[in-house]
Motif scaffolding. Structure first.
Motif, PDB file in Angstrom:
ATOM      1  N   ARG A 168       0.910  -1.119   0.146  1.00 22.98           N
ATOM      2  CA  ARG A 168       0.155   0.057   0.010  1.00 22.98           C
ATOM      3  C   ARG A 168       0.960   1.222   0.009  1.00 22.98           C
ATOM      4  O   ARG A 168       1.697   1.347   0.640  1.00 22.98           O
ATOM      5  CB  ARG A 168      -0.852   0.011   1.121  1.00 22.98           C
ATOM      6  N   LEU A 169       0.767   2.060  -1.007  1.00 20.99           N
ATOM      7  CA  LEU A 169       1.642   3.315  -1.091  1.00 20.99           C
ATOM      8  C   LEU A 169       0.719   4.266  -0.408  1.00 20.99           C
ATOM      9  O   LEU A 169      -0.420   4.290  -0.245  1.00 20.99           O
ATOM     10  CB  LEU A 169       1.912   3.597  -2.712  1.00 20.99           C
ATOM     11  N   ASP A 170       1.450   5.802  -0.056  1.00 24.66           N
ATOM     12  CA  ASP A 170       1.027   6.628   0.471  1.00 24.66           C
ATOM     13  C   ASP A 170      -0.038   7.388  -0.682  1.00 24.66           C
ATOM     14  O   ASP A 170       0.463   7.821  -1.721  1.00 24.66           O
ATOM     15  CB  ASP A 170       2.121   7.700   0.902  1.00 24.66           C
ATOM     16  N   PHE A 171      -1.254   7.253  -0.148  1.00 21.83           N
ATOM     17  CA  PHE A 171      -2.403   7.750  -1.350  1.00 21.83           C
ATOM     18  C   PHE A 171      -2.316   9.152  -1.714  1.00 21.83           C
ATOM     19  O   PHE A 171      -2.428   9.654  -2.620  1.00 21.83           O
ATOM     20  CB  PHE A 171      -3.817   7.587  -0.699  1.00 21.83           C
ATOM     21  N   ASN A 172      -1.917   9.901  -0.733  1.00 15.37           N
ATOM     22  CA  ASN A 172      -1.748  11.525  -0.803  1.00 15.37           C
ATOM     23  C   ASN A 172      -0.687  11.730  -1.603  1.00 15.37           C
ATOM     24  O   ASN A 172      -0.873  12.700  -2.619  1.00 15.37           O
ATOM     25  CB  ASN A 172      -1.957  12.133   0.809  1.00 15.37           C
ATOM     26  N   ALA A 173       0.450  11.186  -1.233  1.00 14.47           N
ATOM     27  CA  ALA A 173       1.388  11.452  -2.416  1.00 14.47           C
ATOM     28  C   ALA A 173       1.466  10.998  -3.675  1.00 14.47           C
ATOM     29  O   ALA A 173       1.533  11.786  -4.789  1.00 14.47           O
ATOM     30  CB  ALA A 173       2.872  10.874  -1.847  1.00 14.47           C
ATOM     31  N   PHE A 174       0.625   9.944  -3.657  1.00 16.70           N
ATOM     32  CA  PHE A 174       0.306   9.318  -4.961  1.00 16.70           C
ATOM     33  C   PHE A 174      -0.482  10.124  -6.058  1.00 16.70           C
ATOM     34  O   PHE A 174      -0.392  10.475  -7.099  1.00 16.70           O
ATOM     35  CB  PHE A 174      -0.425   7.986  -4.850  1.00 16.70           C
ATOM     36  N   ARG A 175      -1.722  10.713  -5.174  1.00 14.18           N
ATOM     37  CA  ARG A 175      -2.649  11.467  -5.939  1.00 14.18           C
ATOM     38  C   ARG A 175      -2.017  12.705  -6.216  1.00 14.18           C
ATOM     39  O   ARG A 175      -2.084  13.281  -7.462  1.00 14.18           O
ATOM     40  CB  ARG A 175      -3.696  11.959  -4.908  1.00 14.18           C
ATOM     41  N   GLU A 176      -1.067  13.400  -5.549  1.00 13.51           N
ATOM     42  CA  GLU A 176      -0.378  14.766  -6.218  1.00 13.51           C
ATOM     43  C   GLU A 176       0.441  14.383  -7.209  1.00 13.51           C
ATOM     44  O   GLU A 176       0.560  15.174  -8.062  1.00 13.51           O
ATOM     45  CB  GLU A 176       0.431  15.316  -4.836  1.00 13.51           C
ATOM     46  N   ILE A 177       1.146  13.305  -7.274  1.00  8.37           N
ATOM     47  CA  ILE A 177       2.072  12.918  -8.364  1.00  8.37           C
ATOM     48  C   ILE A 177       1.225  12.823  -9.617  1.00  8.37           C
ATOM     49  O   ILE A 177       1.424  12.897 -10.797  1.00  8.37           O
ATOM     50  CB  ILE A 177       3.000  11.861  -8.097  1.00  8.37           C
ATOM     51  N   PHE A 178       0.022  11.844  -9.555  1.00 10.06           N
ATOM     52  CA  PHE A 178      -0.832  11.727 -10.435  1.00 10.06           C
ATOM     53  C   PHE A 178      -1.384  12.947 -11.012  1.00 10.06           C
ATOM     54  O   PHE A 178      -1.094  13.131 -12.300  1.00 10.06           O
ATOM     55  CB  PHE A 178      -2.105  10.632 -10.109  1.00 10.06           C
ATOM     56  N   LYS A 179      -1.743  13.734 -10.291  1.00 10.15           N
ATOM     57  CA  LYS A 179      -2.256  15.199 -10.834  1.00 10.15           C
ATOM     58  C   LYS A 179      -1.243  15.767 -11.633  1.00 10.15           C
ATOM     59  O   LYS A 179      -1.608  16.520 -12.740  1.00 10.15           O
ATOM     60  CB  LYS A 179      -2.778  15.999  -9.543  1.00 10.15           C
ATOM     61  N   HIS A 180       0.007  16.018 -11.033  1.00  5.30           N
ATOM     62  CA  HIS A 180       1.078  16.654 -11.601  1.00  5.30           C
ATOM     63  C   HIS A 180       1.432  15.872 -13.076  1.00  5.30           C
ATOM     64  O   HIS A 180       1.481  16.691 -14.115  1.00  5.30           O
ATOM     65  CB  HIS A 180       2.251  16.474 -10.654  1.00  5.30           C
ATOM     66  N   ASN A 181       1.504  14.586 -13.192  1.00  5.34           N
ATOM     67  CA  ASN A 181       1.709  13.927 -14.251  1.00  5.34           C
ATOM     68  C   ASN A 181       0.702  14.292 -15.244  1.00  5.34           C
ATOM     69  O   ASN A 181       1.029  14.180 -16.313  1.00  5.34           O
ATOM     70  CB  ASN A 181       2.121  12.511 -14.013  1.00  5.34           C
ATOM     71  N   LEU A 182      -0.642  14.167 -14.960  1.00  6.41           N
ATOM     72  CA  LEU A 182      -1.612  14.460 -15.819  1.00  6.41           C
ATOM     73  C   LEU A 182      -1.273  15.733 -16.653  1.00  6.41           C
ATOM     74  O   LEU A 182      -1.927  15.743 -17.974  1.00  6.41           O
ATOM     75  CB  LEU A 182      -3.048  14.432 -15.208  1.00  6.41           C
ATOM     76  N   GLN A 183      -0.761  16.679 -16.124  1.00  6.70           N
ATOM     77  CA  GLN A 183      -0.467  18.167 -16.883  1.00  6.70           C
ATOM     78  C   GLN A 183       0.628  17.676 -17.928  1.00  6.70           C
ATOM     79  O   GLN A 183       0.961  18.845 -18.712  1.00  6.70           O
ATOM     80  CB  GLN A 183       0.056  18.878 -15.591  1.00  6.70           C
ATOM     81  N   SER A 184       1.258  16.814 -17.879  1.00  5.87           N
ATOM     82  CA  SER A 184       2.497  16.759 -18.720  1.00  5.87           C
ATOM     83  C   SER A 184       2.400  15.933 -20.123  1.00  5.87           C
ATOM     84  O   SER A 184       1.577  15.218 -19.958  1.00  5.87           O
ATOM     85  CB  SER A 184       3.647  15.945 -17.947  1.00  5.87           C
ATOM     86  N   PRO A 185       2.630  16.456 -21.180  1.00  3.15           N
ATOM     87  CA  PRO A 185       2.570  16.062 -22.358  1.00  3.15           C
ATOM     88  C   PRO A 185       3.245  14.813 -22.340  1.00  3.15           C
ATOM     89  O   PRO A 185       3.319  14.030 -23.462  1.00  3.15           O
ATOM     90  CB  PRO A 185       2.896  17.125 -23.419  1.00  3.15           C
ATOM     91  N   ASP A 186       4.353  14.528 -21.661  1.00  2.00           N
ATOM     92  CA  ASP A 186       5.296  13.429 -21.777  1.00  2.00           C
ATOM     93  C   ASP A 186       4.579  12.162 -21.088  1.00  2.00           C
ATOM     94  O   ASP A 186       5.396  11.270 -20.891  1.00  2.00           O
ATOM     95  CB  ASP A 186       6.730  13.916 -21.430  1.00  2.00           C
ATOM     96  N   CYS A 187       3.588  12.515 -20.212  1.00  2.00           N
ATOM     97  CA  CYS A 187       2.949  11.362 -19.492  1.00  2.00           C
ATOM     98  C   CYS A 187       1.782  10.815 -20.170  1.00  2.00           C
ATOM     99  O   CYS A 187       0.867  11.718 -20.587  1.00  2.00           O
ATOM    100  CB  CYS A 187       2.953  11.758 -18.074  1.00  2.00           C
ATOM    101  N   HIS A 188       1.830   9.475 -20.402  1.00  2.00           N
ATOM    102  CA  HIS A 188       0.406   8.845 -21.152  1.00  2.00           C
ATOM    103  C   HIS A 188       0.059   7.624 -20.193  1.00  2.00           C
ATOM    104  O   HIS A 188       0.499   6.765 -20.066  1.00  2.00           O
ATOM    105  CB  HIS A 188       0.891   8.426 -22.577  1.00  2.00           C
ATOM    106  N   TYR A 189      -1.442   7.940 -19.795  1.00  2.00           N
ATOM    107  CA  TYR A 189      -2.064   6.916 -19.012  1.00  2.00           C
ATOM    108  C   TYR A 189      -3.231   6.370 -19.755  1.00  2.00           C
ATOM    109  O   TYR A 189      -4.056   7.413 -20.154  1.00  2.00           O
ATOM    110  CB  TYR A 189      -2.299   7.407 -17.634  1.00  2.00           C
TER     111      TYR A 189
END
Length: 146
Positions: free
Chosen positions: A29-50
């Motif tokens: 189980r990963l730290d959900f709050n840290a995970f969510r912040e990284i996910f939100k950040h990465n969604l803004q990047s044109p170099d991240c594709h999910y």
């Protein structure tokens, strides 16, 4: 494969499904709050594709890739960071649909290379990637901190 499988890009509200998949993949189980912040950040990047795969309304798979410009390749390289398919949906084409989306991005953006690292113990995963044209050409060395 079920004709009802739909693949689409991830959006911010998909964070819980992706978090659950990655925790299962990592067997912790990963730290959900840290995970969510990284996910939100990465969604803004044109170099991240999910991408997520759905069977009707059920989320059954996920694939994520990050791209970067690397000097030693003189071009853009995509690395599949995570890929997960719910156990009951494996071997019916869900993973193939997800990886095809990543390959489409790589071709559209003129990547030099698409690469992935898979844990040594995941033999079936190795076979899957090789069946998709990825070759085992390197070793990965890791030193953990924290």
């Amino acid at each position: 494969m079920s004709a009802s499988i739909i693949v689409r890009q991830a959006v911010e509200s998909d964070v819980v499904a992706i978090y659950d998949f990655i925790c299962e993949l990592e067997e912790e189980r990963l730290d959900f709050n840290a995970f969510r912040e990284i996910f939100k950040h990465n969604l803004q990047s044109p170099d991240c594709h999910y991408f997520l795969a759905f069977d009707h309304n059920a989320c059954v798979g996920y694939a994520g890739m990050h791209a970067q410009w690397l000097l030693h390749h003189c071009g853009k390289v995509g690395e599949i960071q995570e890929m997960f398919v719910v156990e009951n949906y494996r071997s019916i084409g869900v993973g193939s649909r997800l990886i095809q989306q990543l390959i489409n991005v790589a071709e559209r953006e003129n990547f030099k290379i698409l690469e992935v690292t898979a844990n040594k113990k995941r033999i079936d995963t190795h076979r899957f990637y090789e069946s998709k044209g990825l070759q085992p050409t390197h070793f990965k060395f890791v030193k953990k901190y924290g």
